[in-house]
Design a protein around this motif. Sequence first.
Motif, PDB file in Angstrom:
ATOM      1  N   ALA A 280     -37.499 -63.110   3.724  1.00 24.59           N
ATOM      2  CA  ALA A 280     -38.324 -62.964   4.928  1.00 24.59           C
ATOM      3  C   ALA A 280     -39.485 -62.017   4.667  1.00 24.59           C
ATOM      4  O   ALA A 280     -40.633 -62.296   5.056  1.00 24.59           O
ATOM      5  CB  ALA A 280     -37.472 -62.446   6.091  1.00 24.59           C
ATOM      6  N   ALA A 341     -31.248 -66.619  15.143  1.00 28.39           N
ATOM      7  CA  ALA A 341     -31.843 -66.503  13.810  1.00 28.39           C
ATOM      8  C   ALA A 341     -32.394 -67.843  13.337  1.00 28.39           C
ATOM      9  O   ALA A 341     -33.509 -67.919  12.796  1.00 28.39           O
ATOM     10  CB  ALA A 341     -30.804 -65.985  12.814  1.00 28.39           C
ATOM     11  N   GLY A 344     -35.516 -68.716  15.300  1.00 24.85           N
ATOM     12  CA  GLY A 344     -36.651 -67.928  14.841  1.00 24.85           C
ATOM     13  C   GLY A 344     -37.192 -68.424  13.515  1.00 24.85           C
ATOM     14  O   GLY A 344     -38.408 -68.564  13.332  1.00 24.85           O
ATOM     15  N   ALA A 345     -36.296 -68.715  12.568  1.00 22.99           N
ATOM     16  CA  ALA A 345     -36.733 -69.183  11.250  1.00 22.99           C
ATOM     17  C   ALA A 345     -37.438 -70.533  11.348  1.00 22.99           C
ATOM     18  O   ALA A 345     -38.474 -70.756  10.698  1.00 22.99           O
ATOM     19  CB  ALA A 345     -35.535 -69.278  10.307  1.00 22.99           C
ATOM     20  N   MET A 381     -35.667 -63.802  14.037  1.00 25.76           N
ATOM     21  CA  MET A 381     -34.822 -63.873  12.854  1.00 25.76           C
ATOM     22  C   MET A 381     -34.446 -62.491  12.345  1.00 25.76           C
ATOM     23  O   MET A 381     -33.284 -62.221  12.021  1.00 25.76           O
ATOM     24  CB  MET A 381     -35.524 -64.666  11.760  1.00 25.76           C
ATOM     25  N   SER A 384     -31.831 -60.742  14.539  1.00 21.79           N
ATOM     26  CA  SER A 384     -30.513 -61.356  14.380  1.00 21.79           C
ATOM     27  C   SER A 384     -29.859 -60.902  13.083  1.00 21.79           C
ATOM     28  O   SER A 384     -28.670 -60.555  13.063  1.00 21.79           O
ATOM     29  CB  SER A 384     -30.648 -62.884  14.389  1.00 21.79           C
ATOM     30  N   TYR A 461     -39.230 -69.916   5.070  1.00 23.96           N
ATOM     31  CA  TYR A 461     -38.527 -69.786   6.348  1.00 23.96           C
ATOM     32  C   TYR A 461     -37.647 -70.998   6.657  1.00 23.96           C
ATOM     33  O   TYR A 461     -36.624 -70.861   7.336  1.00 23.96           O
ATOM     34  CB  TYR A 461     -39.526 -69.518   7.476  1.00 23.96           C
ATOM     35  N   ALA A 465     -33.653 -70.739   7.407  1.00 20.72           N
ATOM     36  CA  ALA A 465     -32.929 -71.397   8.498  1.00 20.72           C
ATOM     37  C   ALA A 465     -31.644 -72.032   7.982  1.00 20.72           C
ATOM     38  O   ALA A 465     -30.588 -71.972   8.630  1.00 20.72           O
ATOM     39  CB  ALA A 465     -33.816 -72.457   9.158  1.00 20.72           C
ATOM     40  N   VAL A 468     -29.098 -69.136   6.901  1.00 21.20           N
ATOM     41  CA  VAL A 468     -28.439 -68.453   8.021  1.00 21.20           C
ATOM     42  C   VAL A 468     -27.264 -69.273   8.557  1.00 21.20           C
ATOM     43  O   VAL A 468     -26.342 -68.716   9.154  1.00 21.20           O
ATOM     44  CB  VAL A 468     -29.466 -68.159   9.135  1.00 21.20           C
TER      45      VAL A 468
END
Length: 494
Positions: A280, A341, A344-345, A381, A384, A461, A465, A468
């Motif tokens: 990130a 998360a 967000g990603a 993200m 989280s 990103y 995703a 996560v």
Amino acid sequence: MQVVEKGETYDLSYAKKAMFVVVLLPLLIMYTEAMLTPALPTIQKEFTINPNDVSWVLTIYLLVGTVSVALFGKLGDMYGKKRMFLVALGFYTAGVILNGFAPSFQWLLVTRAIQGFGMAIFPLAFSLVREEFPPSMVPQVQGMISAMFGVGMVIALPLGAYVTQNYGWRWTYHSAAPFAVLMFFLAWMILRESRYINPGKIDWVGVLLLTVAVVPLLVGVTRAPNVGWTARETLTLFGVGIIGTVLLALWERRVENPLLPLKIISSRNPAIVNLGIMFAAFGISMMSQANTYILQLPAPYGFGKTILQSGLLMTPMALTMLVIAPIAGKLMPKTGAKPIAVTGALTASAGLAFMSKYATTLSLGQFVGMISLIGAGITLMNISLINVLVFSVPPRMMGVATGSNSLFRNFGSTWGPAIAGTVMSTYYVLFHPPRAPAFVQIRIPTEEAYRVLFGGAAGVYLFLALLVLGVREVMKGGKIHEVEDGGEKEVVVE
């Protein structure tokens, strides 16, 4: 007011006062660090050094800080997190004060190194939040801390440009020093010592091996865009760093009280969070580099804004982060950290993919709107992931866990600008600035450079995703599942 959660009693009035300290902390740090960026050309001119030398003002802080976050995190677990927090903040405050009086460039590097020891205040602050706040409050407080990073950046960039231009670069530190001193006394007066202590011996061999592993790798990354990624110097530094990393891993597996307990930081959730935070930070750095060029380069290559104007144009993104972060923290115990998360990603990835195709054709308003959307996704993200980490590690090991996380974050933040600089050096056109001598030409990144940077960040990103999805959920349905020394406990959030 007293509240009882997971069998522990928490002082809610104290928690609110402590929240005031830890939430203001990112403002101080981002104010100090971001103000330095516009001042680098002035520092270079005053000390008559070349651009490669002046970059060491940033590099030395990062090198010392990356080692200190792991060391101070361990010391916080051993001797008390408030105690080590004050030591780290004392180093940072001393560095800020001394920087503004540096008589030579060499002295400036020494005082920046002193300041680098203070980077450990962040993992220690995250640890104190986890220990001393009721678990139901932790996601909201972590959200507010994360939001303040963006707010501090927005305040510091234009203010730093103004101060440097009108009063000189030394006043960027003179103006920050009183706030650093104030933060130290507030922390000393308000914060309480952590309730969890994990005594042991300091793993000095681990500290040495960590230094051998980290420093060459970071120096190699920062110098590679200038000397070449395949240059002998770069390959030698990478080789030494890799050997140091292998030796560190072998040593930490056998030592009784390791600096970096591999069993803890390589377990499922911490490992995913550390890897996620590193990537990130890498993606954010690449995006930020591209944003800076687009905003400040003259038309038709960019919007032709000054540093001051560019900073002000980042305000909508900071406000978005400021609003979304605490809301996400409030909702997280009910919805779960993993869905937020992933959302967000995916949001950041989609926004960056759009930017990779249309960034150079957007109006200024559209550009600001898109980076605000991307900032919102990144905020979701990050909040989280840090909450997943703090609820997945026993409180007695929290300093080590958050320190290691900061170490991974620094690696990502270092690789991002290096890769971005290489991309921009690969895809460019020559530009003759107006009123400059005929022989003067500068390199301007092309649209292809932005496609690679934004597209690469979008891919990062999207990967995050998917990564996560492997997280073991720590909260959902109004319940927080947290790891304790004796196993797991469940907390019901009202």
